[in-house]
Design a protein around this motif. Structure first.
Motif, PDB file in Angstrom:
ATOM      1  N   VAL B   4     -25.529  48.329 -54.527  1.00 59.01           N
ATOM      2  CA  VAL B   4     -24.330  47.584 -54.161  1.00 59.01           C
ATOM      3  C   VAL B   4     -23.390  48.493 -53.391  1.00 59.01           C
ATOM      4  CG1 VAL B   4     -22.368  46.282 -55.041  1.00 59.01           C
ATOM      5  CG2 VAL B   4     -24.563  46.183 -56.211  1.00 59.01           C
ATOM      6  N   GLN B   5     -23.287  49.743 -53.883  1.00 62.71           N
ATOM      7  CA  GLN B   5     -22.388  50.682 -53.238  1.00 62.71           C
ATOM      8  C   GLN B   5     -22.777  50.937 -51.787  1.00 62.71           C
ATOM      9  OE1 GLN B   5     -21.873  54.530 -54.971  1.00 62.71           O
ATOM     10  NE2 GLN B   5     -20.695  53.473 -56.534  1.00 62.71           N
ATOM     11  N   THR B   6     -24.074  51.148 -51.582  1.00 58.71           N
ATOM     12  CA  THR B   6     -24.532  51.405 -50.218  1.00 58.71           C
ATOM     13  C   THR B   6     -24.244  50.202 -49.341  1.00 58.71           C
ATOM     14  OG1 THR B   6     -26.318  52.461 -51.395  1.00 58.71           O
ATOM     15  CG2 THR B   6     -26.428  52.519 -49.020  1.00 58.71           C
ATOM     16  N   PHE B   8     -21.830  47.996 -49.638  1.00 56.98           N
ATOM     17  CA  PHE B   8     -20.404  47.923 -49.304  1.00 56.98           C
ATOM     18  C   PHE B   8     -19.986  49.026 -48.350  1.00 56.98           C
ATOM     19  CE2 PHE B   8     -19.636  45.295 -53.199  1.00 56.98           C
ATOM     20  CZ  PHE B   8     -19.047  44.251 -52.532  1.00 56.98           C
ATOM     21  N   ALA B   9     -20.752  50.120 -48.339  1.00 58.67           N
ATOM     22  CA  ALA B   9     -20.363  51.252 -47.503  1.00 58.67           C
ATOM     23  C   ALA B   9     -20.891  51.113 -46.088  1.00 58.67           C
ATOM     24  CB  ALA B   9     -20.840  52.556 -48.118  1.00 58.67           C
TER      25      ALA B   9
END
Lengths: 275, 268
Positions: B4-6, B8-9
Protein backbone atom coordinates in the motif's frame (compact mmCIF):
# COMPACT_ATOMS: atom_id res chain seq x y z
CA UNK A 1 28.13 45.87 32.36
CA UNK A 2 29.41 48.35 29.77
CA UNK A 3 30.06 45.62 27.19
CA UNK A 4 26.51 44.41 27.55
CA UNK A 5 25.18 47.81 26.50
CA UNK A 6 27.37 47.95 23.40
CA UNK A 7 26.02 44.64 22.20
CA UNK A 8 22.47 45.89 22.57
CA UNK A 9 23.29 49.00 20.58
CA UNK A 10 24.69 46.80 17.81
CA UNK A 11 21.53 44.67 17.79
CA UNK A 12 19.45 47.82 17.69
CA UNK A 13 21.25 48.93 14.52
CA UNK A 14 20.73 45.55 12.88
CA UNK A 15 17.03 45.59 13.69
CA UNK A 16 16.70 49.16 12.41
CA UNK A 17 18.43 48.11 9.20
CA UNK A 18 16.11 45.12 8.83
CA UNK A 19 12.92 47.11 9.37
CA UNK A 20 13.67 50.49 7.77
CA UNK A 21 12.74 49.42 4.20
CA UNK A 22 9.51 47.85 5.41
CA UNK A 23 8.61 50.89 7.50
CA UNK A 24 9.52 53.13 4.56
CA UNK A 25 7.09 51.26 2.31
CA UNK A 26 4.27 51.30 4.81
CA UNK A 27 4.66 54.96 5.79
CA UNK A 28 4.50 56.08 2.17
CA UNK A 29 1.38 54.01 1.56
CA UNK A 30 -0.41 56.64 3.66
CA UNK A 31 1.09 59.58 1.79
CA UNK A 32 -1.12 61.86 -0.27
CA UNK A 33 1.60 62.30 -2.90
CA UNK A 34 2.44 59.99 -5.75
CA UNK A 35 6.12 59.22 -5.17
CA UNK A 36 8.36 57.93 -2.39
CA UNK A 37 10.15 61.27 -2.05
CA UNK A 38 8.69 63.44 0.64
CA UNK A 39 5.61 62.72 2.70
CA UNK A 40 2.80 65.05 1.70
CA UNK A 41 0.00 64.65 4.17
CA UNK A 42 -1.98 61.67 5.36
CA UNK A 43 -4.37 60.01 2.95
CA UNK A 44 -5.95 56.64 2.35
CA UNK A 45 -6.38 57.20 -1.36
CA UNK A 46 -3.84 54.54 -2.37
CA UNK A 47 -5.80 51.96 -0.44
CA UNK A 48 -8.93 53.02 -2.32
CA UNK A 49 -7.17 52.67 -5.67
CA UNK A 50 -5.85 49.30 -4.54
CA UNK A 51 -9.30 48.01 -3.68
CA UNK A 52 -10.86 49.32 -6.87
CA UNK A 53 -8.09 47.82 -9.03
CA UNK A 54 -9.93 44.67 -10.11
CA UNK A 55 -6.97 43.36 -12.10
CA UNK A 56 -4.73 43.42 -9.04
CA UNK A 57 -7.43 41.90 -6.81
CA UNK A 58 -7.89 39.04 -9.27
CA UNK A 59 -4.13 38.49 -9.36
CA UNK A 60 -4.09 38.48 -5.56
CA UNK A 61 -6.86 35.87 -5.44
CA UNK A 62 -5.07 33.80 -8.10
CA UNK A 63 -1.87 33.88 -6.09
CA UNK A 64 -3.63 32.67 -2.96
CA UNK A 65 -5.54 29.98 -4.80
CA UNK A 66 -2.30 28.81 -6.37
CA UNK A 67 -0.55 28.70 -2.99
CA UNK A 68 -3.49 26.89 -1.40
CA UNK A 69 -3.75 24.24 -4.14
CA UNK A 70 -0.06 23.66 -4.69
CA UNK A 71 0.74 23.27 -0.99
CA UNK A 72 -2.24 20.96 -0.50
CA UNK A 73 -1.17 18.63 -3.31
CA UNK A 74 2.50 18.87 -2.33
CA UNK A 75 1.59 17.93 1.25
CA UNK A 76 -0.36 14.87 0.12
CA UNK A 77 2.49 13.67 -2.09
CA UNK A 78 5.13 14.62 0.46
CA UNK A 79 3.60 12.66 3.36
CA UNK A 80 3.78 9.39 1.44
CA UNK A 81 7.20 10.27 0.10
CA UNK A 82 8.47 10.80 3.64
CA UNK A 83 6.92 7.52 4.81
CA UNK A 84 8.52 5.72 1.92
CA UNK A 85 11.96 7.15 2.69
CA UNK A 86 11.56 6.36 6.38
CA UNK A 87 10.56 2.72 5.84
CA UNK A 88 13.39 1.98 3.42
CA UNK A 89 15.44 -0.89 4.72
CA UNK A 90 18.89 -0.13 3.38
CA UNK A 91 20.59 2.82 4.99
CA UNK A 92 22.47 3.79 1.81
CA UNK A 93 19.34 3.87 -0.39
CA UNK A 94 17.63 5.92 2.31
CA UNK A 95 20.46 8.45 2.32
CA UNK A 96 20.46 8.57 -1.48
CA UNK A 97 16.71 9.16 -1.57
CA UNK A 98 17.10 11.94 0.94
CA UNK A 99 19.77 13.70 -1.10
CA UNK A 100 17.69 13.32 -4.26
CA UNK A 101 14.81 14.83 -2.32
CA UNK A 102 16.95 17.82 -1.37
CA UNK A 103 18.19 18.64 -4.88
CA UNK A 104 15.40 21.12 -5.53
CA UNK A 105 15.87 22.70 -2.10
CA UNK A 106 19.44 23.73 -2.83
CA UNK A 107 19.19 24.49 -6.56
CA UNK A 108 19.10 28.17 -7.46
CA UNK A 109 15.65 29.39 -8.56
CA UNK A 110 16.89 30.31 -12.01
CA UNK A 111 18.04 26.76 -12.68
CA UNK A 112 14.71 25.34 -11.51
CA UNK A 113 12.84 27.87 -13.62
CA UNK A 114 14.94 27.36 -16.76
CA UNK A 115 14.92 23.57 -16.59
CA UNK A 116 11.17 23.46 -15.95
CA UNK A 117 10.68 25.76 -18.92
CA UNK A 118 12.60 23.32 -21.14
CA UNK A 119 10.62 20.43 -19.67
CA UNK A 120 7.20 22.05 -20.17
CA UNK A 121 8.00 23.21 -23.68
CA UNK A 122 9.08 19.65 -24.44
CA UNK A 123 5.74 18.39 -23.07
CA UNK A 124 3.97 21.04 -25.14
CA UNK A 125 5.53 19.75 -28.33
CA UNK A 126 4.48 16.18 -27.40
CA UNK A 127 0.93 17.06 -26.41
CA UNK A 128 -0.54 19.91 -28.43
CA UNK A 129 -2.80 21.99 -26.23
CA UNK A 130 -0.46 21.88 -23.26
CA UNK A 131 0.85 25.43 -23.04
CA UNK A 132 2.45 27.66 -20.47
CA UNK A 133 -0.04 29.10 -18.00
CA UNK A 134 -1.79 28.23 -14.77
CA UNK A 135 -1.15 24.48 -15.09
CA UNK A 136 2.58 24.84 -15.55
CA UNK A 137 2.87 27.31 -12.68
CA UNK A 138 0.83 25.02 -10.44
CA UNK A 139 2.96 21.99 -11.37
CA UNK A 140 6.18 23.91 -10.69
CA UNK A 141 4.95 25.14 -7.32
CA UNK A 142 3.93 21.62 -6.33
CA UNK A 143 7.33 20.39 -7.49
CA UNK A 144 9.41 22.77 -5.41
CA UNK A 145 7.15 22.41 -2.35
CA UNK A 146 7.32 18.61 -2.06
CA UNK A 147 10.86 18.43 -0.59
CA UNK A 148 9.95 20.96 2.12
CA UNK A 149 6.98 18.88 3.22
CA UNK A 150 9.15 15.74 3.27
CA UNK A 151 11.74 17.49 5.41
CA UNK A 152 9.08 18.65 7.85
CA UNK A 153 7.36 15.26 8.17
CA UNK A 154 10.47 13.05 8.41
CA UNK A 155 11.58 14.18 11.90
CA UNK A 156 8.11 13.37 13.25
CA UNK A 157 8.31 9.89 11.70
CA UNK A 158 11.70 9.34 13.29
CA UNK A 159 10.30 10.40 16.62
CA UNK A 160 7.31 8.05 16.35
CA UNK A 161 7.46 4.87 18.35
CA UNK A 162 7.24 2.00 15.86
CA UNK A 163 5.88 -0.35 18.47
CA UNK A 164 2.63 1.62 18.34
CA UNK A 165 2.22 0.45 14.76
CA UNK A 166 3.03 -3.14 15.73
CA UNK A 167 0.61 -2.99 18.64
CA UNK A 168 -2.13 -1.83 16.28
CA UNK A 169 -1.31 -4.75 13.95
CA UNK A 170 -1.54 -7.20 16.83
CA UNK A 171 -4.89 -5.78 17.80
CA UNK A 172 -6.15 -6.50 14.29
CA UNK A 173 -6.08 -3.11 12.64
CA UNK A 174 -5.80 -3.11 8.87
CA UNK A 175 -3.44 -0.90 6.87
CA UNK A 176 -5.95 1.84 6.36
CA UNK A 177 -6.80 2.02 10.05
CA UNK A 178 -3.13 2.13 11.01
CA UNK A 179 -2.47 4.96 8.61
CA UNK A 180 -5.59 6.85 9.57
CA UNK A 181 -5.68 6.32 13.31
CA UNK A 182 -2.03 5.92 14.31
CA UNK A 183 0.43 7.36 11.84
CA UNK A 184 -1.37 10.41 10.44
CA UNK A 185 -2.55 11.77 13.80
CA UNK A 186 0.96 11.44 15.13
CA UNK A 187 2.42 13.26 12.13
CA UNK A 188 -0.16 16.07 12.19
CA UNK A 189 2.09 18.82 13.65
CA UNK A 190 4.77 18.05 11.06
CA UNK A 191 2.19 17.96 8.28
CA UNK A 192 0.75 21.33 9.28
CA UNK A 193 4.22 22.86 9.51
CA UNK A 194 5.06 21.44 6.07
CA UNK A 195 1.84 22.79 4.60
CA UNK A 196 2.54 26.20 6.10
CA UNK A 197 6.07 26.30 4.73
CA UNK A 198 4.93 25.15 1.29
CA UNK A 199 2.24 27.83 1.34
CA UNK A 200 4.70 30.62 2.07
CA UNK A 201 7.22 29.31 -0.46
CA UNK A 202 4.53 29.43 -3.09
CA UNK A 203 3.41 32.96 -2.10
CA UNK A 204 7.00 34.17 -2.14
CA UNK A 205 8.22 32.62 -5.32
CA UNK A 206 9.16 34.88 -8.15
CA UNK A 207 11.93 33.39 -10.28
CA UNK A 208 10.40 29.99 -11.06
CA UNK A 209 6.98 31.50 -11.80
CA UNK A 210 8.57 34.16 -14.00
CA UNK A 211 10.09 31.44 -16.19
CA UNK A 212 7.15 29.08 -16.55
CA UNK A 213 4.23 31.49 -16.69
CA UNK A 214 3.04 32.33 -20.15
CA UNK A 215 1.16 35.47 -21.06
CA UNK A 216 -2.18 34.52 -19.59
CA UNK A 217 -1.43 33.92 -15.93
CA UNK A 218 0.26 36.28 -13.48
CA UNK A 219 1.05 36.01 -9.81
CA UNK A 220 1.56 38.84 -7.38
CA UNK A 221 5.38 38.67 -7.48
CA UNK A 222 5.50 38.80 -11.26
CA UNK A 223 3.02 41.69 -11.29
CA UNK A 224 5.03 43.66 -8.72
CA UNK A 225 8.18 43.04 -10.76
CA UNK A 226 6.68 44.36 -13.96
CA UNK A 227 5.15 47.38 -12.17
CA UNK A 228 8.38 48.15 -10.30
CA UNK A 229 10.26 48.16 -13.59
CA UNK A 230 7.96 50.92 -14.80
CA UNK A 231 8.59 53.06 -11.73
CA UNK A 232 7.03 53.82 -8.41
CA UNK A 233 3.30 53.64 -7.79
CA UNK A 234 2.15 54.03 -4.23
CA UNK A 235 -0.56 51.46 -4.84
CA UNK A 236 2.18 48.87 -4.40
CA UNK A 237 3.03 50.49 -1.07
CA UNK A 238 -0.55 50.10 0.06
CA UNK A 239 -0.38 46.49 -1.03
CA UNK A 240 2.82 45.90 0.90
CA UNK A 241 1.26 47.35 4.04
CA UNK A 242 -1.47 44.71 3.75
CA UNK A 243 1.08 42.00 2.93
CA UNK A 244 3.08 42.93 6.01
CA UNK A 245 0.01 42.65 8.21
CA UNK A 246 -0.77 39.27 6.69
CA UNK A 247 2.81 38.02 7.16
CA UNK A 248 2.71 39.12 10.76
CA UNK A 249 -0.38 36.98 11.32
CA UNK A 250 1.20 34.03 9.48
CA UNK A 251 4.44 34.28 11.47
CA UNK A 252 2.63 34.34 14.78
CA UNK A 253 0.55 31.35 13.66
CA UNK A 254 3.63 29.48 12.51
CA UNK A 255 5.40 30.28 15.77
CA UNK A 256 2.73 28.53 17.80
CA UNK A 257 2.61 25.55 15.44
CA UNK A 258 6.37 25.07 15.40
CA UNK A 259 6.44 25.35 19.18
CA UNK A 260 4.32 22.21 19.33
CA UNK A 261 6.39 20.61 16.62
CA UNK A 262 9.76 20.99 18.32
CA UNK A 263 11.37 17.61 18.89
CA UNK A 264 11.01 16.44 22.47
CA UNK A 265 14.73 16.14 22.99
CA UNK A 266 15.19 19.75 22.03
CA UNK A 267 12.53 20.93 24.41
CA UNK A 268 14.21 19.15 27.26
CA UNK A 269 17.55 20.68 26.35
CA UNK A 270 16.02 24.12 26.33
CA UNK A 271 14.52 23.55 29.72
CA UNK A 272 17.76 22.34 31.20
CA UNK A 273 19.53 25.38 29.76
CA UNK A 274 17.04 27.76 31.27
CA UNK A 275 17.46 26.32 34.69
CA UNK B 1 1.50 -2.43 4.47
CA UNK B 2 4.54 -2.34 2.25
CA UNK B 3 2.48 -2.69 -0.93
CA UNK B 4 0.00 0.00 0.00
CA UNK B 5 2.84 2.31 0.91
CA UNK B 6 4.57 1.86 -2.41
CA UNK B 7 1.27 2.45 -4.17
CA UNK B 8 0.71 5.75 -2.37
CA UNK B 9 4.30 6.80 -2.97
CA UNK B 10 3.95 6.53 -6.75
CA UNK B 11 3.27 10.27 -7.16
CA UNK B 12 6.39 10.97 -5.13
CA UNK B 13 8.54 8.78 -7.38
CA UNK B 14 6.96 10.33 -10.44
CA UNK B 15 7.89 13.72 -9.03
CA UNK B 16 11.49 12.58 -8.47
CA UNK B 17 11.68 11.33 -12.03
CA UNK B 18 9.89 14.15 -13.84
CA UNK B 19 10.75 17.21 -11.78
CA UNK B 20 14.12 16.39 -10.27
CA UNK B 21 16.08 14.14 -12.59
CA UNK B 22 14.52 14.99 -15.96
CA UNK B 23 15.03 18.79 -15.70
CA UNK B 24 18.69 18.43 -14.71
CA UNK B 25 19.26 15.99 -17.55
CA UNK B 26 17.45 18.33 -19.95
CA UNK B 27 19.55 21.33 -19.01
CA UNK B 28 22.75 19.32 -19.53
CA UNK B 29 21.40 18.04 -22.84
CA UNK B 30 20.40 21.50 -24.06
CA UNK B 31 23.83 22.90 -23.25
CA UNK B 32 25.11 20.84 -26.19
CA UNK B 33 22.59 22.25 -28.67
CA UNK B 34 23.00 25.32 -30.82
CA UNK B 35 20.18 27.69 -31.80
CA UNK B 36 19.06 25.46 -34.67
CA UNK B 37 18.97 22.37 -32.48
CA UNK B 38 22.10 20.57 -33.65
CA UNK B 39 24.40 18.70 -31.32
CA UNK B 40 27.57 20.73 -30.87
CA UNK B 41 30.25 21.83 -28.42
CA UNK B 42 29.98 25.37 -29.73
CA UNK B 43 28.40 26.77 -26.54
CA UNK B 44 31.19 25.53 -24.32
CA UNK B 45 33.70 26.71 -26.86
CA UNK B 46 32.34 30.25 -26.87
CA UNK B 47 31.96 30.17 -23.09
CA UNK B 48 35.66 29.47 -22.60
CA UNK B 49 37.16 31.39 -25.50
CA UNK B 50 35.12 34.57 -25.95
CA UNK B 51 36.30 35.99 -22.62
CA UNK B 52 32.98 37.78 -22.16
CA UNK B 53 31.43 34.83 -20.33
CA UNK B 54 34.48 34.12 -18.21
CA UNK B 55 34.64 37.74 -17.05
CA UNK B 56 30.92 37.65 -16.31
CA UNK B 57 31.34 34.46 -14.27
CA UNK B 58 34.28 35.92 -12.40
CA UNK B 59 32.31 39.11 -11.64
CA UNK B 60 29.32 37.14 -10.48
CA UNK B 61 31.44 35.01 -8.14
CA UNK B 62 33.21 38.12 -6.88
CA UNK B 63 29.92 39.89 -6.07
CA UNK B 64 28.56 36.77 -4.40
CA UNK B 65 31.77 36.53 -2.38
CA UNK B 66 31.50 40.17 -1.27
CA UNK B 67 27.84 39.78 -0.35
CA UNK B 68 28.56 36.61 1.63
CA UNK B 69 31.54 38.14 3.42
CA UNK B 70 29.73 41.32 4.47
CA UNK B 71 26.65 39.36 5.54
CA UNK B 72 28.83 37.04 7.61
CA UNK B 73 30.66 39.94 9.29
CA UNK B 74 27.34 41.54 10.28
CA UNK B 75 25.57 38.29 11.16
CA UNK B 76 28.04 36.61 13.48
CA UNK B 77 27.97 39.28 16.20
CA UNK B 78 24.21 39.62 15.74
CA UNK B 79 23.65 35.91 16.27
CA UNK B 80 26.11 35.88 19.17
CA UNK B 81 24.47 38.79 20.97
CA UNK B 82 21.01 37.38 20.26
CA UNK B 83 21.83 34.21 22.20
CA UNK B 84 22.61 36.40 25.24
CA UNK B 85 19.19 38.07 25.24
CA UNK B 86 16.36 37.18 27.56
CA UNK B 87 13.46 36.54 25.18
CA UNK B 88 15.62 35.21 22.39
CA UNK B 89 12.87 33.19 20.68
CA UNK B 90 10.88 36.36 20.25
CA UNK B 91 13.86 38.35 18.92
CA UNK B 92 14.70 35.55 16.52
CA UNK B 93 11.13 35.71 15.27
CA UNK B 94 11.68 39.39 14.53
CA UNK B 95 14.74 38.43 12.46
CA UNK B 96 12.69 35.84 10.57
CA UNK B 97 9.68 38.11 9.94
CA UNK B 98 11.25 40.14 7.08
CA UNK B 99 11.98 36.93 5.16
CA UNK B 100 8.22 36.31 4.94
CA UNK B 101 7.69 39.51 3.02
CA UNK B 102 7.88 39.16 -0.70
CA UNK B 103 11.38 39.73 -2.01
CA UNK B 104 10.10 41.96 -4.79
CA UNK B 105 8.43 44.28 -2.28
CA UNK B 106 11.71 44.65 -0.39
CA UNK B 107 13.59 45.40 -3.59
CA UNK B 108 10.88 47.89 -4.50
CA UNK B 109 11.34 49.65 -1.15
CA UNK B 110 15.00 50.21 -1.98
CA UNK B 111 14.07 51.78 -5.31
CA UNK B 112 12.38 54.45 -3.21
CA UNK B 113 15.08 54.69 -0.57
CA UNK B 114 18.00 54.92 -2.99
CA UNK B 115 16.21 57.12 -5.54
CA UNK B 116 17.61 60.52 -6.43
CA UNK B 117 14.97 62.15 -4.18
CA UNK B 118 14.79 59.16 -1.84
CA UNK B 119 15.48 58.69 1.85
CA UNK B 120 19.25 58.32 1.71
CA UNK B 121 19.75 61.38 -0.47
CA UNK B 122 17.42 63.42 1.79
CA UNK B 123 19.57 62.34 4.69
CA UNK B 124 22.76 63.37 2.88
CA UNK B 125 21.27 66.70 1.84
CA UNK B 126 20.45 67.39 5.47
CA UNK B 127 24.17 67.27 6.19
CA UNK B 128 24.94 69.45 3.20
CA UNK B 129 25.96 66.84 0.64
CA UNK B 130 24.79 67.01 -2.93
CA UNK B 131 22.44 64.16 -3.97
CA UNK B 132 24.16 61.17 -5.52
CA UNK B 133 23.12 58.58 -8.00
CA UNK B 134 22.88 55.55 -5.69
CA UNK B 135 20.34 53.43 -7.50
CA UNK B 136 21.69 51.39 -10.43
CA UNK B 137 25.21 51.07 -9.01
CA UNK B 138 27.20 48.07 -7.78
CA UNK B 139 26.94 49.51 -4.28
CA UNK B 140 23.13 49.49 -4.24
CA UNK B 141 23.08 45.94 -5.61
CA UNK B 142 25.37 44.69 -2.85
CA UNK B 143 23.44 46.48 -0.09
CA UNK B 144 20.06 45.17 -1.22
CA UNK B 145 21.34 41.61 -1.76
CA UNK B 146 22.93 41.75 1.68
CA UNK B 147 19.69 43.04 3.20
CA UNK B 148 17.75 40.16 1.68
CA UNK B 149 20.27 37.46 2.67
CA UNK B 150 20.99 38.69 6.19
CA UNK B 151 18.39 36.58 8.06
CA UNK B 152 19.50 33.44 6.21
CA UNK B 153 22.99 33.90 7.65
CA UNK B 154 21.90 34.88 11.16
CA UNK B 155 19.53 31.95 11.71
CA UNK B 156 21.96 29.02 11.16
CA UNK B 157 24.69 30.72 13.21
CA UNK B 158 22.20 31.41 15.98
CA UNK B 159 21.12 27.76 15.98
CA UNK B 160 24.72 26.55 16.12
CA UNK B 161 25.48 28.87 19.04
CA UNK B 162 22.33 27.75 20.81
CA UNK B 163 23.35 24.11 20.60
CA UNK B 164 26.66 24.85 22.22
CA UNK B 165 26.90 23.21 25.60
CA UNK B 166 27.29 25.95 28.25
CA UNK B 167 29.36 23.68 30.48
CA UNK B 168 32.12 23.82 27.86
CA UNK B 169 32.36 27.55 28.48
CA UNK B 170 32.57 27.03 32.22
CA UNK B 171 35.22 24.38 31.68
CA UNK B 172 37.22 26.76 29.52
CA UNK B 173 37.02 29.46 32.19
CA UNK B 174 37.94 27.00 34.93
CA UNK B 175 41.03 26.05 32.98
CA UNK B 176 42.10 29.68 33.04
CA UNK B 177 41.06 30.99 29.63
CA UNK B 178 39.84 34.57 29.44
CA UNK B 179 36.79 35.65 27.44
CA UNK B 180 38.69 36.20 24.19
CA UNK B 181 40.54 32.89 24.42
CA UNK B 182 37.31 31.06 25.17
CA UNK B 183 35.65 32.68 22.18
CA UNK B 184 38.47 31.86 19.76
CA UNK B 185 39.25 28.36 20.98
CA UNK B 186 35.80 27.11 21.98
CA UNK B 187 32.86 29.14 20.67
CA UNK B 188 34.15 29.90 17.19
CA UNK B 189 35.21 26.34 16.20
CA UNK B 190 32.00 24.87 17.60
CA UNK B 191 29.80 27.29 15.65
CA UNK B 192 31.61 26.68 12.36
CA UNK B 193 28.84 24.37 11.14
CA UNK B 194 26.34 27.19 11.43
CA UNK B 195 28.68 29.52 9.57
CA UNK B 196 29.11 26.95 6.82
CA UNK B 197 25.39 26.43 6.29
CA UNK B 198 24.94 30.20 6.39
CA UNK B 199 27.52 30.62 3.64
CA UNK B 200 25.75 27.93 1.65
CA UNK B 201 22.40 29.67 2.09
CA UNK B 202 23.76 33.05 1.00
CA UNK B 203 26.41 32.36 -1.63
CA UNK B 204 24.38 30.19 -4.00
CA UNK B 205 21.34 32.51 -4.24
CA UNK B 206 23.68 35.50 -4.62
CA UNK B 207 24.94 34.00 -7.87
CA UNK B 208 21.47 33.90 -9.30
CA UNK B 209 19.50 36.93 -8.07
CA UNK B 210 18.52 38.20 -11.50
CA UNK B 211 15.56 40.33 -10.42
CA UNK B 212 17.80 42.46 -8.18
CA UNK B 213 20.33 43.10 -10.91
CA UNK B 214 17.47 44.25 -13.11
CA UNK B 215 15.63 46.40 -10.57
CA UNK B 216 18.47 47.72 -8.42
CA UNK B 217 21.66 47.08 -10.36
CA UNK B 218 20.21 48.62 -13.51
CA UNK B 219 21.85 46.00 -15.76
CA UNK B 220 25.30 47.18 -14.64
CA UNK B 221 25.80 44.06 -12.61
CA UNK B 222 25.39 40.87 -14.63
CA UNK B 223 25.31 37.73 -12.52
CA UNK B 224 25.10 34.15 -13.75
CA UNK B 225 21.38 34.30 -12.99
CA UNK B 226 20.89 37.42 -15.10
CA UNK B 227 22.72 35.82 -18.00
CA UNK B 228 20.56 32.70 -17.81
CA UNK B 229 17.35 34.74 -17.69
CA UNK B 230 18.55 36.84 -20.62
CA UNK B 231 19.38 33.81 -22.77
CA UNK B 232 16.17 31.98 -21.96
CA UNK B 233 13.58 34.73 -21.99
CA UNK B 234 15.05 37.57 -24.06
CA UNK B 235 17.43 36.28 -26.75
CA UNK B 236 15.87 32.79 -26.77
CA UNK B 237 19.26 31.11 -27.05
CA UNK B 238 18.45 28.17 -24.78
CA UNK B 239 21.64 26.32 -25.60
CA UNK B 240 23.92 29.05 -24.31
CA UNK B 241 21.59 29.66 -21.36
CA UNK B 242 21.80 25.98 -20.43
CA UNK B 243 25.58 26.08 -20.70
CA UNK B 244 25.70 28.92 -18.18
CA UNK B 245 23.20 26.92 -16.12
CA UNK B 246 25.58 23.97 -16.08
CA UNK B 247 28.35 26.32 -14.91
CA UNK B 248 26.05 27.56 -12.14
CA UNK B 249 25.25 23.97 -11.10
CA UNK B 250 28.96 23.17 -10.97
CA UNK B 251 29.61 26.32 -8.90
CA UNK B 252 26.84 25.21 -6.57
CA UNK B 253 28.33 21.73 -6.16
CA UNK B 254 31.76 23.22 -5.40
CA UNK B 255 30.27 25.46 -2.71
CA UNK B 256 28.37 22.52 -1.23
CA UNK B 257 31.52 20.40 -1.09
CA UNK B 258 33.59 23.18 0.47
CA UNK B 259 30.98 23.98 3.09
CA UNK B 260 29.67 20.46 3.62
CA UNK B 261 29.77 19.02 7.13
CA UNK B 262 32.85 16.98 7.65
CA UNK B 263 32.34 13.59 9.20
CA UNK B 264 33.21 13.63 12.84
CA UNK B 265 36.41 11.84 13.58
CA UNK B 266 36.45 9.41 16.48
CA UNK B 267 33.48 8.18 18.42
CA UNK B 268 30.99 10.27 20.17
Amino acid sequence: MKKFKWSNLYLLFVFIFLYIPIAYLIVYSFSAGNSMSGFTGFSLKHFYTLFSDTRLIIILLNTFMLAFLSSLIATLIGIFGAMNIYYMKKRTTRMMMLSANNILMVSPDVIIGASFLIFFTGLGSLFPGFGLGFTTVLLSHIAFSIPIVVLMVLPKLREMNDSMVWAAYDLGANNWQILNRIILPYLTPGIIAGYFMAFTYSLDDFAVTFFVTGNGFTTLSVEIYSRARQGISLEINALSALVFLFSLILVVGYYFISKDNMPRKNKKERKSLNR
Amino acid sequence: MKKVQTLFAIPYFLWLLLFVFAPVALIVFYSFLNTSGQFTLQNYDSYFTSGKYLIMTFNSVWYAFLITLITLIISYPTAYFLTKLKHKDLWLLLIILPTWINLLLKAYAFIGIFGIHGGVNKFLEFFGFAPHQILFTDFSFIVVAMYIELPFMIIPIFNALEELNPSLLSASHDLGANNIQTFIKVVLPLSMNGVKSGIQAVFIPSLSLFMLTRLIGGNRVITLGTAIEEHFLVTQNWGMGSTIGVVLIIAMIIVMILTGEKKKRGGQ
